[in-house]
Enzyme design. Structure first.
Site, PDB file in Angstrom:
ATOM      1  N   ASP A 133      12.563   8.005   9.999  1.00 16.87           N
ATOM      2  CA  ASP A 133      11.411   8.280  10.865  1.00 16.87           C
ATOM      3  C   ASP A 133      11.317   7.234  11.973  1.00 16.87           C
ATOM      4  O   ASP A 133      10.581   7.403  12.932  1.00 16.87           O
ATOM      5  CB  ASP A 133      10.126   8.259  10.022  1.00 16.87           C
ATOM      6  CG  ASP A 133       8.882   8.580  10.836  1.00 16.87           C
ATOM      7  OD1 ASP A 133       8.927   9.576  11.598  1.00 16.87           O
ATOM      8  OD2 ASP A 133       7.869   7.869  10.721  1.00 16.87           O
ATOM      9  N   ALA A 147      10.996   5.092   6.430  1.00 15.89           N
ATOM     10  CA  ALA A 147       9.801   5.400   7.236  1.00 15.89           C
ATOM     11  C   ALA A 147       9.021   4.106   7.445  1.00 15.89           C
ATOM     12  O   ALA A 147       7.798   4.126   7.565  1.00 15.89           O
ATOM     13  CB  ALA A 147       8.944   6.452   6.550  1.00 15.89           C
ATOM     14  N   ALA A 148       9.759   2.967   7.465  1.00 13.07           N
ATOM     15  CA  ALA A 148       9.076   1.667   7.646  1.00 13.07           C
ATOM     16  C   ALA A 148       9.237   1.199   9.086  1.00 13.07           C
ATOM     17  O   ALA A 148       8.368   1.428   9.928  1.00 13.07           O
ATOM     18  CB  ALA A 148       9.619   0.654   6.665  1.00 13.07           C
ATOM     19  N   ARG A 149      10.375   0.586   9.386  1.00 18.27           N
ATOM     20  CA  ARG A 149      10.656   0.153  10.747  1.00 18.27           C
ATOM     21  C   ARG A 149      12.158   0.282  11.003  1.00 18.27           C
ATOM     22  O   ARG A 149      12.975  -0.002  10.107  1.00 18.27           O
ATOM     23  CB  ARG A 149      10.251  -1.311  10.966  1.00 18.27           C
ATOM     24  CG  ARG A 149       8.779  -1.510  11.266  1.00 18.27           C
ATOM     25  CD  ARG A 149       8.394  -0.928  12.632  1.00 18.27           C
ATOM     26  NE  ARG A 149       6.970  -1.050  12.917  1.00 18.27           N
ATOM     27  CZ  ARG A 149       6.035  -0.155  12.580  1.00 18.27           C
ATOM     28  NH1 ARG A 149       6.367   0.948  11.938  1.00 18.27           N
ATOM     29  NH2 ARG A 149       4.775  -0.332  12.922  1.00 18.27           N
ATOM     30  N   ASP A 155      10.076  -6.322  -4.577  1.00 23.43           N
ATOM     31  CA  ASP A 155       9.097  -6.982  -3.707  1.00 23.43           C
ATOM     32  C   ASP A 155       8.974  -8.421  -4.188  1.00 23.43           C
ATOM     33  O   ASP A 155       8.316  -8.702  -5.189  1.00 23.43           O
ATOM     34  CB  ASP A 155       7.737  -6.255  -3.780  1.00 23.43           C
ATOM     35  CG  ASP A 155       6.781  -6.751  -2.690  1.00 23.43           C
ATOM     36  OD1 ASP A 155       6.801  -7.956  -2.393  1.00 23.43           O
ATOM     37  OD2 ASP A 155       6.024  -5.936  -2.151  1.00 23.43           O
ATOM     38  N   ALA A 189       2.590   8.169  10.529  1.00 20.39           N
ATOM     39  CA  ALA A 189       1.117   8.079  10.504  1.00 20.39           C
ATOM     40  C   ALA A 189       0.472   9.242  11.257  1.00 20.39           C
ATOM     41  O   ALA A 189      -0.741   9.250  11.450  1.00 20.39           O
ATOM     42  CB  ALA A 189       0.688   6.751  11.122  1.00 20.39           C
ATOM     43  N   GLU A 206      13.262   2.848  20.102  1.00 20.14           N
ATOM     44  CA  GLU A 206      12.517   4.119  20.084  1.00 20.14           C
ATOM     45  C   GLU A 206      12.093   4.512  21.493  1.00 20.14           C
ATOM     46  O   GLU A 206      11.513   3.680  22.197  1.00 20.14           O
ATOM     47  CB  GLU A 206      11.291   3.994  19.175  1.00 20.14           C
ATOM     48  CG  GLU A 206      11.702   3.851  17.725  1.00 20.14           C
ATOM     49  CD  GLU A 206      10.540   3.936  16.723  1.00 20.14           C
ATOM     50  OE1 GLU A 206       9.384   4.150  17.164  1.00 20.14           O
ATOM     51  OE2 GLU A 206      10.795   3.803  15.524  1.00 20.14           O
ATOM     52  N   ARG A 211       0.820  -1.225   0.000  1.00 16.57           N
ATOM     53  CA  ARG A 211       0.000   0.000   0.000  1.00 16.57           C
ATOM     54  C   ARG A 211       0.852   1.273   0.000  1.00 16.57           C
ATOM     55  O   ARG A 211       0.699   2.147  -0.856  1.00 16.57           O
ATOM     56  CB  ARG A 211      -0.924   0.009   1.230  1.00 16.57           C
ATOM     57  CG  ARG A 211      -2.134  -0.872   1.112  1.00 16.57           C
ATOM     58  CD  ARG A 211      -2.878  -0.877   2.422  1.00 16.57           C
ATOM     59  NE  ARG A 211      -2.017  -1.423   3.466  1.00 16.57           N
ATOM     60  CZ  ARG A 211      -2.090  -2.666   3.910  1.00 16.57           C
ATOM     61  NH1 ARG A 211      -3.008  -3.465   3.446  1.00 16.57           N
ATOM     62  NH2 ARG A 211      -1.271  -3.102   4.842  1.00 16.57           N
ATOM     63  N   HIS A 242       9.100   9.084  14.594  1.00 14.90           N
ATOM     64  CA  HIS A 242       8.057   8.132  14.175  1.00 14.90           C
ATOM     65  C   HIS A 242       6.730   8.868  13.911  1.00 14.90           C
ATOM     66  O   HIS A 242       5.713   8.597  14.552  1.00 14.90           O
ATOM     67  CB  HIS A 242       7.869   7.039  15.239  1.00 14.90           C
ATOM     68  CG  HIS A 242       7.255   5.779  14.673  1.00 14.90           C
ATOM     69  ND1 HIS A 242       7.566   4.523  15.133  1.00 14.90           N
ATOM     70  CD2 HIS A 242       6.346   5.579  13.685  1.00 14.90           C
ATOM     71  CE1 HIS A 242       6.874   3.618  14.467  1.00 14.90           C
ATOM     72  NE2 HIS A 242       6.124   4.244  13.581  1.00 14.90           N
TER      73      HIS A 242
HETATM   74  N1  LIG Z   1       6.452   5.339   9.946  1.00 13.32           N
HETATM   75  C1  LIG Z   1       5.222   5.045  10.275  1.00 13.32           C
HETATM   76  O1  LIG Z   1       4.613   5.700  11.114  1.00 13.32           O
HETATM   77  C2  LIG Z   1       4.540   3.903   9.616  1.00 13.32           C
HETATM   78  C3  LIG Z   1       5.245   2.817   9.178  1.00 13.32           C
HETATM   79  N2  LIG Z   1       4.599   1.761   8.586  1.00 13.32           N
HETATM   80  C4  LIG Z   1       5.422   0.647   8.129  1.00 13.32           C
HETATM   81  O2  LIG Z   1       5.237   0.504   6.732  1.00 13.32           O
HETATM   82  C5  LIG Z   1       5.188  -0.879   6.416  1.00 13.32           C
HETATM   83  C6  LIG Z   1       4.433  -1.076   5.120  1.00 13.32           C
HETATM   84  O3  LIG Z   1       3.057  -0.786   5.316  1.00 13.32           O
HETATM   85  P1  LIG Z   1       2.001  -1.125   4.175  1.00 13.32           P
HETATM   86  O4  LIG Z   1       2.488  -0.614   2.863  1.00 13.32           O
HETATM   87  O5  LIG Z   1       0.699  -0.666   4.670  1.00 13.32           O
HETATM   88  O6  LIG Z   1       2.073  -2.712   4.199  1.00 13.32           O
HETATM   89  P2  LIG Z   1       1.792  -3.717   2.970  1.00 13.32           P
HETATM   90  O7  LIG Z   1       1.620  -5.060   3.567  1.00 13.32           O
HETATM   91  O8  LIG Z   1       0.707  -3.184   2.110  1.00 13.32           O
HETATM   92  O9  LIG Z   1       3.166  -3.672   2.158  1.00 13.32           O
HETATM   93  C7  LIG Z   1       4.357  -4.284   2.578  1.00 13.32           C
HETATM   94  C8  LIG Z   1       4.989  -4.886   1.348  1.00 13.32           C
HETATM   95  O10 LIG Z   1       6.266  -5.386   1.717  1.00 13.32           O
HETATM   96  C9  LIG Z   1       6.484  -6.564   0.933  1.00 13.32           C
HETATM   97  N3  LIG Z   1       7.512  -7.397   1.542  1.00 13.32           N
HETATM   98  C10 LIG Z   1       7.391  -8.308   2.548  1.00 13.32           C
HETATM   99  N4  LIG Z   1       8.584  -8.882   2.791  1.00 13.32           N
HETATM  100  C11 LIG Z   1       9.466  -8.321   1.924  1.00 13.32           C
HETATM  101  C12 LIG Z   1      10.840  -8.497   1.695  1.00 13.32           C
HETATM  102  N5  LIG Z   1      11.546  -9.401   2.381  1.00 13.32           N
HETATM  103  N6  LIG Z   1      11.436  -7.742   0.750  1.00 13.32           N
HETATM  104  C13 LIG Z   1      10.724  -6.832   0.029  1.00 13.32           C
HETATM  105  N7  LIG Z   1       9.388  -6.649   0.171  1.00 13.32           N
HETATM  106  C14 LIG Z   1       8.781  -7.378   1.126  1.00 13.32           C
HETATM  107  C15 LIG Z   1       5.140  -7.246   0.882  1.00 13.32           C
HETATM  108  O11 LIG Z   1       5.040  -8.130  -0.223  1.00 13.32           O
HETATM  109  C16 LIG Z   1       4.197  -6.062   0.759  1.00 13.32           C
HETATM  110  O12 LIG Z   1       3.851  -5.833  -0.600  1.00 13.32           O
HETATM  111  C17 LIG Z   1       4.505  -1.505   7.652  1.00 13.32           C
HETATM  112  O13 LIG Z   1       4.896  -2.852   7.801  1.00 13.32           O
HETATM  113  C18 LIG Z   1       5.020  -0.668   8.792  1.00 13.32           C
HETATM  114  O14 LIG Z   1       6.167  -1.280   9.310  1.00 13.32           O
HETATM  115  C19 LIG Z   1       3.254   1.764   8.377  1.00 13.32           C
HETATM  116  C20 LIG Z   1       2.498   2.839   8.794  1.00 13.32           C
HETATM  117  C21 LIG Z   1       3.082   3.979   9.471  1.00 13.32           C
HETATM  118  O1  LIG Z   2       1.714   6.392  14.973  1.00  9.12           O
HETATM  119  C1  LIG Z   2       1.708   5.180  15.202  1.00  9.12           C
HETATM  120  O2  LIG Z   2       0.917   4.611  15.953  1.00  9.12           O
HETATM  121  C2  LIG Z   2       2.725   4.303  14.469  1.00  9.12           C
HETATM  122  C3  LIG Z   2       2.266   4.042  13.085  1.00  9.12           C
HETATM  123  C4  LIG Z   2       2.947   2.849  12.519  1.00  9.12           C
HETATM  124  O3  LIG Z   2       4.151   2.728  12.566  1.00  9.12           O
HETATM  125  C5  LIG Z   2       2.126   1.792  11.912  1.00  9.12           C
HETATM  126  O4  LIG Z   2       0.906   1.992  11.763  1.00  9.12           O
HETATM  127  O5  LIG Z   2       2.691   0.739  11.578  1.00  9.12           O
END
Ligand SMILES: NC(=O)C1=CN([C@@H]2O[C@H](COP(=O)(O)OP(=O)(O)OC[C@H]3O[C@@H](n4cnc5c(N)ncnc54)[C@H](O)[C@@H]3O)[C@@H](O)[C@H]2O)C=CC1
Ligand SMILES: O=C(O)CCC(=O)C(=O)O
Length: 541
Positions: free
Chosen positions: A259, A233-235, A173, A286, A264, A153, A283
């Site tokens: 981020d 901005a993932a983890r 991916d 979101a 943390e 997404r 962080h």
């Molecule tokens: N900074 C923040 O506040 C936020 C961070 N996140 C992080 O963003 C990440 C992604 O969120 P979404 O896009 O919603 O999740 P999503 O599930 O839609 O996308 C994650 C993608 O990563 C791919 N993936 C899984 N393992 C992989 C690998 N080894 N190598 C390459 N690609 C791989 C998956 O196939 C998937 O398409 C979350 O897991 C979360 O950790 C999400 C929301 C807020």
């Molecule tokens: O603001 C938050 O609660 C963290 C968001 C986030 O990293 C996530 O939804 O995966």
């Protein structure tokens, strides 16, 4: 009418709290910031718990869950929730996957733009009375190539924005089996290292797991162009922080925006906090008014839908869903989950095709559940998408992953084989490069105990249960002693073990008393002759 007590265990947007108090059948318990012990007690009298990323929902909190039935993550990543413990206790875990997608992609994009135009240091200089016009000449986005890692997404939303800015976009991916995406405008890769020589900027949008931890590190920088820009901005931990500092100092990385952090908040003296070419935010991905309203209301709504018996929205685990099967069929469903969990850490090349072969006429009625359970076990390790037995076939189809099932009638020797084929051309990043598939074979014998009889051509007879460690090692004298003494010095107590050889390598499978930490596994992996390590936590058989 029963009243559902909904615990807000993190600071939620007021809209979500108001939404709960407005319901006739819900009572809000708004208690962010308590201790682990306090939550362990409080949840016993609550039907639902809503969290963000500020609390760790540990096995200790869930040990005696009382009437707790559902945990909702107001957000995406559920790495702060012990999913195994929740599933074991039959607690449904849901998230609000899409509600913060645009907000998080916008933050990553803002970080990328700020990085390229030196907004952080230029602003700092201005607040210090400076006027550094020459020092902060930036770089234009148009014409640069962005590498998106994780094309779900948020990754796709980031890519759409980059394309609109005239950038070229490539993506890695391995769980999307397509040559291009977005009408051919994004070229897809299933080997991480293949995108590195092509890109000027890299942005991460993956969950944190064994395959993504430290994916950008000293090992992978040599493949990158000099002067790479890094956005995470993932983890925290997806980009190795110590190696990043070295890459910044050597000039391999021009600048980085983060981020998220391994720990943390990072400590006050963390070198990332004061590096002149590192832009950091606490962080905030979101954290917009719009996203926080949406995630808090969606999280509350997802809890209520489940508690009221109206269905399941956004399920992350399977919530111990049961259907009517014979005892032996049920045991095969359980076995398929154990087999998939054991196999999934070994899948480092992505998945293009899964073949499930079930022998035994008497098992045929359980095939659909066995297949779905196996697929969930394979996918949930790698995807943050909610995947459960209800949606798993759609998840596979949407990702172009072929699922084949084969049944044979021989009831004398029932058995289950799960075989996973990686995308064409994908290479193993560590071992067994020549193996075209990953394969596991299991059986349920008359004692109704699950057994594993083969993993990737290594033969064994073992009940898969509890915390387990799998090691692949060179087959040479002294390896058992080496592993035994390493486990001893790392305080990992072995309960049982089996060893099997194939060619020049051997596989050791251990049952241990407690799940090893990442650091302990890393120590074992550094030993001479150890090729690969993995650990899984399974329920008692
Ligand atoms: N900074 C923040 O506040 C936020 C961070 N996140 C992080 O963003 C990440 C992604 O969120 P979404 O896009 O919603 O999740 P999503 O599930 O839609 O996308 C994650 C993608 O990563 C791919 N993936 C899984 N393992 C992989 C690998 N080894 N190598 C390459 N690609 C791989 C998956 O196939 C998937 O398409 C979350 O897991 C979360 O950790 C999400 C929301 C807020
Ligand atoms: O603001 C938050 O609660 C963290 C968001 C986030 O990293 C996530 O939804 O995966």
């Amino acid at each position: 009418m029963s009243t559902f007590r909904i615990l807000a265990a993190d600071k939620l947007a007021q809209e979500g709290l108001d939404y709960i108090t407005k319901q006739d059948d819900c009572e809000l318990v708004n208690k962010p910031g308590l201790t682990e012990e306090e939550y362990a007690e409080l949840i016993q009298d609550c039907d639902a718990m809503i969290v963000r990323s500020g609390i760790k929902v540990t096995a200790k909190i869930l040990e005696n869950p009382g009437k707790l039935k559902v945990i909702a993550r107001a957000g995406v990543g559920v790495d702060n929730i012990d999913l195994a413990a929740a599933t074991e206790k039959g607690i449904l875990v849901v998230n609000t996957a899409a509600a913060s997608t645009i907000t998080t992609a916008e933050h990553a994009f803002a970080l990328m733009m700020s990085l390229m135009r030196n907004i952080g240091p230029a602003y700092k200089g201005m607040t210090e009375g400076k006027w550094d016009r020459n020092k902060y000449t930036g770089r234009q986005l148009m014409g640069k190539t962005l590498g998106v890692v994780g094309f779900g997404r948020i990754g796709q939303t980031m890519a759409e924005r980059a394309l609109a800015f005239g950038m070229d976009v490539v993506a890695y991916d391995p769980f999307i089996n397509a040559e291009t995406m977005m009408d051919g405008r994004v070229k897809m890769f299933n080997n991480f290292e293949d995108i590195l020589p092509l890109i000027d900027i890299i942005s991460f949008h993956v969950p944190l797991n064994d395959a993504t931890r430290g994916i950008l590190s000293a090992k992978t920088y040599p493949k990158c162009k000099d002067g790479l820009y890094v956005v995470n901005a993932a983890r925290g931990g997806v980009v190795d922080e110590a190696d990043l500092l070295e890459a910044l100092d050597s000039g391999k990385v021009a600048a980085a925006a983060m981020d998220v952090f391994t720990s943390e908040p990072p400590t006050a003296d963390d070198p990332l906090r004061n590096h002149p070419r590192v832009l950091i935010t606490p962080h905030l991905g979101a954290s917009t008014k719009e996203a926080q309203q949406a995630v808090s209301v969606d999280a509350a709504d997802n809890c209520m839908t489940y508690l009221r018996g109206e269905g399941i929205v956004g399920a992350v685990n399977a919530g111990n869903l049961k259907i009517n099967l014979s005892p032996v069929q049920e045991k095969y469903v359980d076995l398929s989950n154990r087999m998939a969990k054991l196999l999934s850490p070994m899948i480092t090349r992505g998945i293009a095709e899964v073949t499930i072969e079930l022998a035994g006429k008497s098992l045929a009625a359980g095939l659909s559940m066995i297949e779905r359970t196996a697929l969930v076990g394979l996918f949930e390790h790698h995807l943050t998408d909610p995947v459960n037995i209800i949606n798993v076939n759609q998840v596979a189809e949407a990702r172009g992953i072929k699922v084949k099932t084969v049944t044979t009638d021989d009831d004398k020797a029932t058995g289950l084989t799960i075989e996973v084929t990686g995308p064409a051309g994908a290479v193993d990043d560590e071992t067994n490069a020549d193996d075209k598939t990953r394969r596991i074979v299991g059986r349920v014998y008359d004692d109704l105990k699950p057994r594993i009889v083969e993993i990737n051509g290594y033969h064994m007879d073992m009940i898969p249960e509890g915390p387990m460690i799998l090691l692949l090692n060179e087959d040479k004298p002294g390896m058992i002693g080496l592993v035994g003494s390493t486990f001893g010095s790392e305080n990992v107590n072995i309960a049982d073990m089996t060893i099997s050889r194939r060619g020049n390598t051997a596989m050791m499978v251990f049952k241990v008393d407690s799940e090893p930490t990442t650091a302990q596994l890393e120590t074992i992996k550094t030993k001479e002759g150890i090729l690969k390590t993995a650990s899984v936590q399974l329920a008692e058989a």
